[in-house]
Structure formats: structure tokens, C-alpha cells
Design a protein around this motif. Structure first.
Motif, PDB file in Angstrom:
ATOM      1  N   ILE A 352       0.842  -1.200   0.000  1.00 53.27           N
ATOM      2  CA  ILE A 352       0.000   0.000   0.000  1.00 53.27           C
ATOM      3  C   ILE A 352       0.874   1.246   0.000  1.00 53.27           C
ATOM      4  N   ALA A 353       1.861   1.275   0.905  1.00 56.07           N
ATOM      5  CA  ALA A 353       2.765   2.423   0.969  1.00 56.07           C
ATOM      6  C   ALA A 353       3.533   2.592  -0.343  1.00 56.07           C
ATOM      7  N   SER A 354       3.992   1.484  -0.905  1.00 53.76           N
ATOM      8  CA  SER A 354       4.743   1.546  -2.170  1.00 53.76           C
ATOM      9  C   SER A 354       3.866   2.028  -3.320  1.00 53.76           C
ATOM     10  N   ASN A 355       2.570   1.683  -3.278  1.00 56.36           N
ATOM     11  CA  ASN A 355       1.659   2.149  -4.322  1.00 56.36           C
ATOM     12  C   ASN A 355       1.499   3.667  -4.278  1.00 56.36           C
ATOM     13  N   GLY A 356       1.577   4.240  -3.069  1.00 60.00           N
ATOM     14  CA  GLY A 356       1.561   5.691  -2.978  1.00 60.00           C
ATOM     15  C   GLY A 356       2.771   6.299  -3.658  1.00 60.00           C
ATOM     16  N   MET A 357       3.923   5.668  -3.451  1.00 57.14           N
ATOM     17  CA  MET A 357       5.137   6.125  -4.120  1.00 57.14           C
ATOM     18  C   MET A 357       5.032   5.939  -5.632  1.00 57.14           C
ATOM     19  N   ARG A 358       4.430   4.821  -6.031  1.00 51.37           N
ATOM     20  CA  ARG A 358       4.275   4.544  -7.454  1.00 51.37           C
ATOM     21  C   ARG A 358       3.391   5.586  -8.128  1.00 51.37           C
ATOM     22  N   MET A 359       2.361   6.059  -7.404  1.00 54.33           N
ATOM     23  CA  MET A 359       1.489   7.091  -7.956  1.00 54.33           C
ATOM     24  C   MET A 359       2.280   8.352  -8.286  1.00 54.33           C
ATOM     25  N   LEU A 360       3.222   8.699  -7.412  1.00 57.42           N
ATOM     26  CA  LEU A 360       4.064   9.869  -7.660  1.00 57.42           C
ATOM     27  C   LEU A 360       4.956   9.651  -8.881  1.00 57.42           C
ATOM     28  N   ILE A 361       5.514   8.456  -8.980  1.00 57.38           N
ATOM     29  CA  ILE A 361       6.427   8.151 -10.086  1.00 57.38           C
ATOM     30  C   ILE A 361       5.679   8.103 -11.417  1.00 57.38           C
ATOM     31  N   ASP A 362       4.549   7.377 -11.443  1.00 57.06           N
ATOM     32  CA  ASP A 362       3.782   7.223 -12.680  1.00 57.06           C
ATOM     33  C   ASP A 362       3.272   8.559 -13.213  1.00 57.06           C
TER      34      ASP A 362
END
Length: 444
Positions: A352-362
Motif C-alpha cells: 500500500i505504501a509503495s503504491n503511494g510512491m508509485r502514484m508519484l512516479i507514474d
């Protein structure tokens, strides 16, 4: 070799194929959907029934045009736990009801004014860090379940060993499984960890032996099993989370649109899908289940199988309702040791936390830009640090809710905001990316 033909959104498969495809969706959502009630103290059987009924309502409201399954929302885990500590499970249901109403209000506004204002209010620089807070804020819960014996609340090497075994199996399944099995590593990890825990003597099978085969779940129905207490404190804890899940909803719709090659944000419209999500959450609150949301696991099944049929999704929903009334299954779920759930949760909450980071990257968010750095930093520390505002003696705004509100305010007042893309522009970009990926795969 010819590729299998896609199954269209309104296409009804042959009965035997229909059943198998629906069971596949049921397995994909099962592990995560039962995990949320197990973590929060709610009934897994009710969660299954409410997810099935919520999905059927969603399909009806979206006119059977969006192949999405709805299951228990992880974003509401900490708010539900906080709400239960204040007003019991009944209080959490009141908060869930009002969160569902927020969806309905937003859907009506979108129908009247369009969706651009929502994307402007909840850009990736706000939602990404808030999603990270949701995952990281649950870290202590996962570690406590993994390390401690629930009977003594003290460290237990046996429990920690079971948790680590479960985590290891779940990781291996995530990495090495392919096809459909690659979509159910959570379920595989739970079942394997359960078997290991039973070998270690941590499972009590008595509830399964005592349970009836057909048994109604323990529903919480307002004005039937309890009288609702409309606590402003609980409402303030749970309602702001709907702002975060609304943004996640938009992301899921864009991904589904990319997979299916249809702009679901435009047709049947984001107002319909958000309204359907809200109705599903309201239904859940009337039964005693956790709030619902569109499930990434099932979107993955759709992407892998190219089966877009909403009849298949509806079949999975009917099966979920049926499973909720099988007493032996419900009892078996309740015997899963906390150590097993803790092992799985270590990975899930980290994702879940990594998906938040992924949203920023994507979304190509530049954290080197001072404005973005400030917003993300403040959200993370306020959310994870547990800051709160005491409104009255009994009402406070805290945790994820406060972090989300402050992030929205900072995004609105700090200068230098990037232009927000329209849903059509986002869909076109995703379609172009999809075409480039396909061409790249073909060349390879």
C-alpha cells in the motif's frame, strides 16, 4: 498460435465457462476481502455478503458497462479500528454510512459540473503521500500480530516463526507464480501459513466442527440489531478517508479503461461509477461490513484473461454472497491465527505504501520541486506521527484524515501548481503507452 478471443463486456459466456471464470474472480478477491474484517474485528462472512451485494448494485448503477469487482477497502482499516474503540462496531457502521454519502454527493456534483475539479482537488502530490501514510501507519499493527501471542500480548517465537513462514511463502508466490496463480499470492500465503500454524498447534478447529453448514452471518442492521449513535468524532475520523479512496477510484477507472480500450470515465461516466461505489459502501454499512472499493486484484484478472464480461463479475458477486452463508467456511476463516494474518499484512501494508510512491512516479511528480517536497513531507509526518486537532472534549481530527485535509489545503494555497490533465488526456496518454508497450513486446 491464435490468441484467445476477448470476451466482451455484455457477452454471456457458456454456463460451464461462466462458472469457472466467476470462481476465478472470487479467489482473486477472497484473501484481501476477508483480511480487512479479521484485522478490524468485523465479521468476514458479512464482508463477503456485503462485497457481493455491493458489486451487484455497482453493476446495476453503471448499466453493466464496467467490469469491476468491489471488496473491502484497506484505506479504512485504521479509521474502523479507531471508530470501534469509540463506539463499537455499530459506531464504525455509522461512519461508513456517511463515507458512502460523500461518494453520492461527489457523484451528483460531477454529473452537474464535470470531473476536472475533483482531479484538481486531489492531485497525485496529495493522494500519493496519503496512501503512503495509510500503509506505513498500519506497520505497527502488522508487526504486533506477527510477533506477539494474542493470549498474553507478549513476544512469541512460535508466532513470529509462523508469520515469517507465511510472509516467505507469499513473497515466493508473488514472484514465481504465473498466470491466474500469480494473481492470488495472498490467498496462497494464507492457506499455506494456516497449514503450518496448524502443525505448530496454533489452530483450534472446534468452531468449525460446531458450526452449521448453512448459517446466517452476524449482520449489524440499524434499528434492528442496534440503535445508531451519530457521533461527530467517528464521522470526522472516517469521512475524510473517502477523499483518498475517491482518487484511488479514478485511478482504477483509468486502468480499467486502458485494459478494455474504452473510456469508462466518459461512458458510462465517473459519476455513475462513484455513485455505485458509494451505494456499495452504504449497503455494507447497513449489514455490518467494511466500506467497499474497486479491487486491483480483480482488475488484474480482467487484464490477464481479457474477459471483460460483467456477467462473470456478477457471477462472482453471487458466489461471494453464497459463501457468506456457509457456516463452516465462515468458522474456518475465524480460526486463522493472528500470526498468519500478520505475516501477510507485512507485505500487504508495505505494498500500500509503495503504491503511494508509485502514484508519484507514474504521474512524473518532481519531488525536487520545493512545493511538492513540502506537501509530501508535511503529509507523511503528520499522518504517521499521529498529529491531531482537538475540536471539542469528545471530537478530534487525527491521523490520515488530518494529513489528507492539510495536504489538500497546502496544494490549494502554495504557488506553482501544475496544470491538471483532463480525463480524456489521461486516457489518450495511457492508450499511447499501451500501444508502445505492445509494439515493444512484439519486437521482443
Amino acid at each position: 498460435m491464435n490468441q484467445p478471443k476477448d470476451v466482451g463486456i455484455k457477452e454471456m459466456p457458456r454456463l460451464d465457462k461462466w462458472l469457472v471464470l466467476s470462481i476465478q474472480h472470487l479467489f482473486a478477491m477472497f484473501g484481501a476481502t476477508i483480511l480487512v474484517p479479521l484485522l478490524t474485528g468485523l465479521s468476514p462472512a458479512v464482508a463477503l455478503v456485503s462485497s457481493g451485494l455491493g458489486t451487484l448494485a455497482y453493476l446495476a448503477i453503471t448499466k453493466g458497462q464496467i467490469p469491476a469487482y468491489l471488496g473491502s477497502s484497506f484505506a479504512f482499516i485504521m479509521p474502523i479500528i479507531a471508530a470501534i474503540s469509540i463506539g463499537g462496531p455499530e459506531g464504525a457502521m455509522v461512519g461508513s454510512f456517511f463515507a458512502g454519502l460523500v461518494y453520492g454527493i461527489v457523484a451528483l456534483i460531477i454529473k452537474a459540473t464535470g470531473v476536472h475539479w475533483l482531479m484538481k482537488l486531489l492531485p497525485p502530490i496529495v493522494v500519493g503521500p496519503v496512501i503512503m501514510v495509510i500503509g506505513l501507519g498500519l506497520a505497527a499493527v502488522a508487526i504486533d500480530m506477527a510477533m506477539n501471542d494474542p493470549a498474553t500480548e507478549a513476544y512469541s517465537g512460535v508466532h513470529f516463526g509462523v508469520a515469517m513462514f507465511t510472509l516467505a511463502i507469499t513473497i515466493l508466490a508473488s514472484i514465481f507464480f504465473r498466470g491466474f496463480f500469480g494473481l492470488i499470492p495472498i490467498l496462497f500465503g494464507i492457506t499455506t501459513g494456516y497449514a503450518f500454524a496448524a502443525w505448530q498447534g496454533l489452530v483450534d478447529f472446534a468452531p468449525v466442527q460446531e458450526a452449521a453448514w448453512i448459517q446466517a452471518p452476524e449482520f449489524l442492521v440499524p434499528y434492528v440489531t442496534y440503535t445508531p449513535n451519530f457521533s461527530f468524532e467517528i464521522i470526522l475520523i472516517m469521512v475524510p478517508i473517502a477523499l483518498v479512496t475517491l482518487s484511488e477510484h479514478i485511478g482504477d477507472q483509468m486502468v480499467l479503461s486502458k485494459v478494455a480500450g474504452k473510456n469508462f470515465v466518459e461512458k458510462p461516466g465517473l459519476h455513475r461509477s462513484i455513485f455505485g461505489d458509494g451505494v456499495a459502501t452504504v449497503i455494507s454499512s447497513f449489514l455490518g461490513g467494511p466500506p467497499n472499493t474497486t479491487y486491483g486484484e480483480n482488475i488484474g484478472v480482467v487484464a490477464l484473461t481479457r474477459v471483460f464480461s460483467t456477467f462473470v463479475i456478477g457471477g462472482a458477486a453471487v458466489l461471494a454472497v453464497g459463501f457468506g452463508f456457509i457456516g463452516k467456511v465462515s468458522a474456518l476463516i475465524t480460526t486463522i491465527p493472528t500470526a498468519v494474518m500478520g505475516g501477510v499484512s507485512i507485505l500487504l501494508f508495505g505494498i500500500i505504501a509503495s503504491n503511494g510512491m508509485r502514484m508519484l512516479i507514474d504521474n512524473h511528480v518532481d519531488i525536487g520541486k520545493k512545493r511538492n517536497l513540502i506537501i509530501s513531507s508535511v503529509i507523511l509526518i503528520i499522518g504517521i506521527g499521529g498529529a491531531f486537532i482537538q475540536v471539542t472534549d469528545t471530537i478530534e481530527i487525527s491521523g490520515i484524515a488530518l494529513a489528507a485535509v492539510i495536504g489538500i489545503v497546502l496544494n490549494m494555497i502554495l504557488p506553482g501548481r501544475d496544470r491538471v490533465k483532463t480525463s480524456s488526456e489521461m486516457f489518450e496518454e495511457m492508450t499511447e503507452d499501451n500501444q508502445r508497450d505492445s509494439e515493444s513486446d512484439g519486437a521482443a
